[in-house]
Design a protein around this motif. Sequence first.
Motif, PDB file in Angstrom:
ATOM      1  N   THR A 168       0.825  -1.213   0.000  1.00  9.27           N
ATOM      2  CA  THR A 168       0.000   0.000   0.000  1.00  9.27           C
ATOM      3  C   THR A 168       0.859   1.264   0.000  1.00  9.27           C
ATOM      4  O   THR A 168       0.454   2.273  -0.579  1.00  9.27           O
ATOM      5  N   ASP A 169       2.057   1.214   0.606  1.00  6.82           N
ATOM      6  CA  ASP A 169       2.970   2.355   0.522  1.00  6.82           C
ATOM      7  C   ASP A 169       3.303   2.648  -0.935  1.00  6.82           C
ATOM      8  O   ASP A 169       3.318   3.810  -1.364  1.00  6.82           O
ATOM      9  N   LEU A 188       0.139   4.071  -2.772  1.00  3.82           N
ATOM     10  CA  LEU A 188      -0.150   5.441  -2.347  1.00  3.82           C
ATOM     11  C   LEU A 188       0.894   6.429  -2.866  1.00  3.82           C
ATOM     12  O   LEU A 188       0.569   7.572  -3.179  1.00  3.82           O
ATOM     13  N   ALA A 197      -0.834  11.850   3.300  1.00  2.00           N
ATOM     14  CA  ALA A 197      -0.922  10.679   4.180  1.00  2.00           C
ATOM     15  C   ALA A 197      -2.044  10.852   5.193  1.00  2.00           C
ATOM     16  O   ALA A 197      -2.344  11.959   5.628  1.00  2.00           O
ATOM     17  N   LEU A 198      -2.648   9.735   5.536  1.00  2.00           N
ATOM     18  CA  LEU A 198      -3.632   9.701   6.616  1.00  2.00           C
ATOM     19  C   LEU A 198      -2.948   9.094   7.832  1.00  2.00           C
ATOM     20  O   LEU A 198      -1.872   8.513   7.724  1.00  2.00           O
ATOM     21  N   ASP A 199      -3.591   9.177   8.984  1.00  2.00           N
ATOM     22  CA  ASP A 199      -3.007   8.545  10.161  1.00  2.00           C
ATOM     23  C   ASP A 199      -4.092   7.866  10.983  1.00  2.00           C
ATOM     24  O   ASP A 199      -5.276   8.051  10.749  1.00  2.00           O
ATOM     25  N   SER A 226      -7.971   6.186  10.144  1.00  3.03           N
ATOM     26  CA  SER A 226      -8.183   6.546   8.729  1.00  3.03           C
ATOM     27  C   SER A 226      -7.152   5.873   7.832  1.00  3.03           C
ATOM     28  O   SER A 226      -7.471   5.422   6.734  1.00  3.03           O
ATOM     29  N   ASP A 227      -5.913   5.816   8.293  1.00  3.52           N
ATOM     30  CA  ASP A 227      -4.859   5.166   7.519  1.00  3.52           C
ATOM     31  C   ASP A 227      -5.153   3.678   7.354  1.00  3.52           C
ATOM     32  O   ASP A 227      -4.991   3.120   6.269  1.00  3.52           O
ATOM     33  N   ASP A 238      -8.038   3.210   4.856  1.00  2.00           N
ATOM     34  CA  ASP A 238      -7.541   3.508   3.515  1.00  2.00           C
ATOM     35  C   ASP A 238      -6.773   2.316   2.946  1.00  2.00           C
ATOM     36  O   ASP A 238      -7.019   1.874   1.823  1.00  2.00           O
ATOM     37  N   ARG A 239      -5.870   1.776   3.726  1.00  2.00           N
ATOM     38  CA  ARG A 239      -5.029   0.667   3.266  1.00  2.00           C
ATOM     39  C   ARG A 239      -5.826  -0.632   3.111  1.00  2.00           C
ATOM     40  O   ARG A 239      -5.581  -1.398   2.179  1.00  2.00           O
ATOM     41  N   ARG A 270     -10.386   7.927  -2.640  1.00  2.00           N
ATOM     42  CA  ARG A 270      -8.925   7.778  -2.527  1.00  2.00           C
ATOM     43  C   ARG A 270      -8.453   6.480  -3.179  1.00  2.00           C
ATOM     44  O   ARG A 270      -7.425   6.463  -3.861  1.00  2.00           O
ATOM     45  N   THR A 305      -5.971   6.355  -6.390  1.00  2.00           N
ATOM     46  CA  THR A 305      -4.754   5.558  -6.298  1.00  2.00           C
ATOM     47  C   THR A 305      -4.705   4.522  -7.420  1.00  2.00           C
ATOM     48  O   THR A 305      -3.676   4.374  -8.088  1.00  2.00           O
TER      49      THR A 305
END
Length: 141
Positions: free
Chosen positions: A9-10, A13, A20-22, A25-26, A29-30, A125, A129
Amino acid sequence: MKTAQKSPTDQWLAAADLPALDGPSDIADRLLLLVHYGIDWQQGWLSGARYRTTYWDPILPDRVICATFCADSLRRWYAEVAAELVSAPRNADERAELERLIRTTDRDHDVLQLLRTDTPGFILRTRITADAVRAARSKEA
């Protein structure tokens, strides 16, 4: 000394150049990226042209949201949505990242809540992506 390899996913993205989300949320997203990239586009039920036109809306959002109501953990949510969409990690790196993300945590409820209430934003998102990754692969070919 072994250098840290970027997760799948890195890499995806990075192609999209999104902020970036954290936190929860991260994770949401992933997880959506892993679900999307794990879909069997050749043999699964989504491989038909009839379904591809409605994949981003309403198929994917409906499956993501419905799975949040059936699940009390990320592990269960992933099992539900993956079964519905015929999705599975394609390689060891994706399996390892998925396991890390769905490992039972104290954030499961927060991630599930985000997947339920902020679905359009997360799917947007994922779509951005996927478009960026596709474009990058086309340039390489």
